[in-house]
Design a protein around this motif. Sequence first.
Motif, mmCIF file in Angstrom:
data_model
loop_
_atom_site.group_PDB
_atom_site.id
_atom_site.type_symbol
_atom_site.label_atom_id
_atom_site.label_comp_id
_atom_site.label_asym_id
_atom_site.label_seq_id
_atom_site.Cartn_x
_atom_site.Cartn_y
_atom_site.Cartn_z
ATOM 1 N N ALA A 31 70.950 27.563 114.214
ATOM 2 C CA ALA A 31 70.526 27.531 112.808
ATOM 3 C C ALA A 31 70.461 26.099 112.283
ATOM 4 C CB ALA A 31 71.473 28.369 111.949
ATOM 5 N N GLU A 32 71.439 25.287 112.651
ATOM 6 C CA GLU A 32 71.443 23.886 112.232
ATOM 7 C C GLU A 32 70.276 23.140 112.872
ATOM 8 O OE1 GLU A 32 72.690 20.192 110.487
ATOM 9 O OE2 GLU A 32 72.770 22.298 109.946
ATOM 10 N N ASP A 66 58.223 28.040 124.669
ATOM 11 C CA ASP A 66 58.632 28.200 126.079
ATOM 12 C C ASP A 66 59.347 26.960 126.619
ATOM 13 O OD1 ASP A 66 57.387 30.752 126.106
ATOM 14 O OD2 ASP A 66 55.463 29.803 126.580
ATOM 15 N N LEU A 67 60.120 26.311 125.774
ATOM 16 C CA LEU A 67 60.733 25.049 126.182
ATOM 17 C C LEU A 67 61.856 25.222 127.196
ATOM 18 C CD1 LEU A 67 60.639 23.022 122.881
ATOM 19 C CD2 LEU A 67 59.159 22.859 124.859
ATOM 20 N N THR A 103 71.698 11.899 115.013
ATOM 21 C CA THR A 103 72.908 11.675 115.807
ATOM 22 C C THR A 103 72.810 12.481 117.100
ATOM 23 O OG1 THR A 103 74.105 13.564 114.882
ATOM 24 C CG2 THR A 103 74.281 11.457 113.683
ATOM 25 N N ASP A 104 73.690 12.205 118.046
ATOM 26 C CA ASP A 104 73.737 12.981 119.285
ATOM 27 C C ASP A 104 73.985 14.454 118.983
ATOM 28 O OD1 ASP A 104 73.336 10.659 120.743
ATOM 29 O OD2 ASP A 104 75.443 10.438 121.315
ATOM 30 N N GLN A 105 74.844 14.736 118.021
ATOM 31 C CA GLN A 105 75.141 16.117 117.644
ATOM 32 C C GLN A 105 73.908 16.796 117.047
ATOM 33 O OE1 GLN A 105 78.500 16.517 115.019
ATOM 34 N NE2 GLN A 105 78.433 18.738 115.037
ATOM 35 N N GLU A 106 73.163 16.093 116.226
ATOM 36 C CA GLU A 106 71.944 16.660 115.637
ATOM 37 C C GLU A 106 70.885 16.915 116.711
ATOM 38 O OE1 GLU A 106 72.102 14.802 111.129
ATOM 39 O OE2 GLU A 106 71.377 13.539 112.772
ATOM 40 N N ILE A 107 70.748 15.988 117.648
ATOM 41 C CA ILE A 107 69.795 16.183 118.743
ATOM 42 C C ILE A 107 70.193 17.395 119.566
ATOM 43 C CG2 ILE A 107 68.954 15.202 120.931
ATOM 44 C CD1 ILE A 107 69.031 12.434 119.498
ATOM 45 N N SER A 108 71.473 17.547 119.845
ATOM 46 C CA SER A 108 71.949 18.700 120.601
ATOM 47 C C SER A 108 71.640 20.002 119.874
ATOM 48 C CB SER A 108 73.451 18.576 120.857
ATOM 49 O OG SER A 108 73.913 19.653 121.625
ATOM 50 N N ALA A 109 71.821 20.031 118.562
ATOM 51 C CA ALA A 109 71.523 21.231 117.777
ATOM 52 C C ALA A 109 70.026 21.539 117.810
ATOM 53 C CB ALA A 109 72.003 21.060 116.336
ATOM 54 N N ILE A 110 69.193 20.518 117.722
ATOM 55 C CA ILE A 110 67.750 20.732 117.786
ATOM 56 C C ILE A 110 67.356 21.291 119.154
ATOM 57 C CG2 ILE A 110 65.500 19.556 117.836
ATOM 58 C CD1 ILE A 110 66.604 17.748 115.566
ATOM 59 N N VAL A 111 67.955 20.762 120.215
ATOM 60 C CA VAL A 111 67.667 21.277 121.554
ATOM 61 C C VAL A 111 68.114 22.736 121.656
ATOM 62 C CG1 VAL A 111 68.271 21.074 124.011
ATOM 63 C CG2 VAL A 111 67.650 19.042 122.690
ATOM 64 N N PHE A 113 68.123 24.910 119.308
ATOM 65 C CA PHE A 113 67.068 25.659 118.627
ATOM 66 C C PHE A 113 65.803 25.737 119.470
ATOM 67 C CE2 PHE A 113 63.229 25.063 115.886
ATOM 68 C CZ PHE A 113 63.070 26.386 115.549
ATOM 69 N N LEU A 114 65.353 24.601 119.986
ATOM 70 C CA LEU A 114 64.108 24.576 120.747
ATOM 71 C C LEU A 114 64.168 25.475 121.982
ATOM 72 C CD1 LEU A 114 63.178 20.787 120.558
ATOM 73 C CD2 LEU A 114 62.207 22.682 119.227
#
Length: 117
Positions: A31-32, A66-67, A103-111, A113-114
Amino acid sequence: MTAFSRTPALFFLLAFAAGLASPAQAQSAVAEGRRLAFDRGKGNCLTCHVIKGGDLPGTIGPELKDLKARFPDRNELVAIIFDETKRNPQTMMPPFGRNRILTDQEISAIVDFLQTL
């Protein structure tokens, strides 16, 4: 403290390090990540990419779908978001991590989601 009494704490740390988060934590990260990806002032993924559920997407970058199948190693997707110029010097994609946009944490959350797309 004996080695035996430290076992639960050690197990928790190892489980956390291995990414064995609870389903609620995983849903929260997804969700984030969605919020960040759709946020026009932060992740801003919709400026260049079509993403299912996103409004007014751009078409500069590829459609994000389809990531998980395209990038089974999540670290590759993290690296792309962190700094795609290392892989493709001609890219139009901003180096979100290198430039400290995310941030690394934000990138991880986006991944996270993706990988649900």
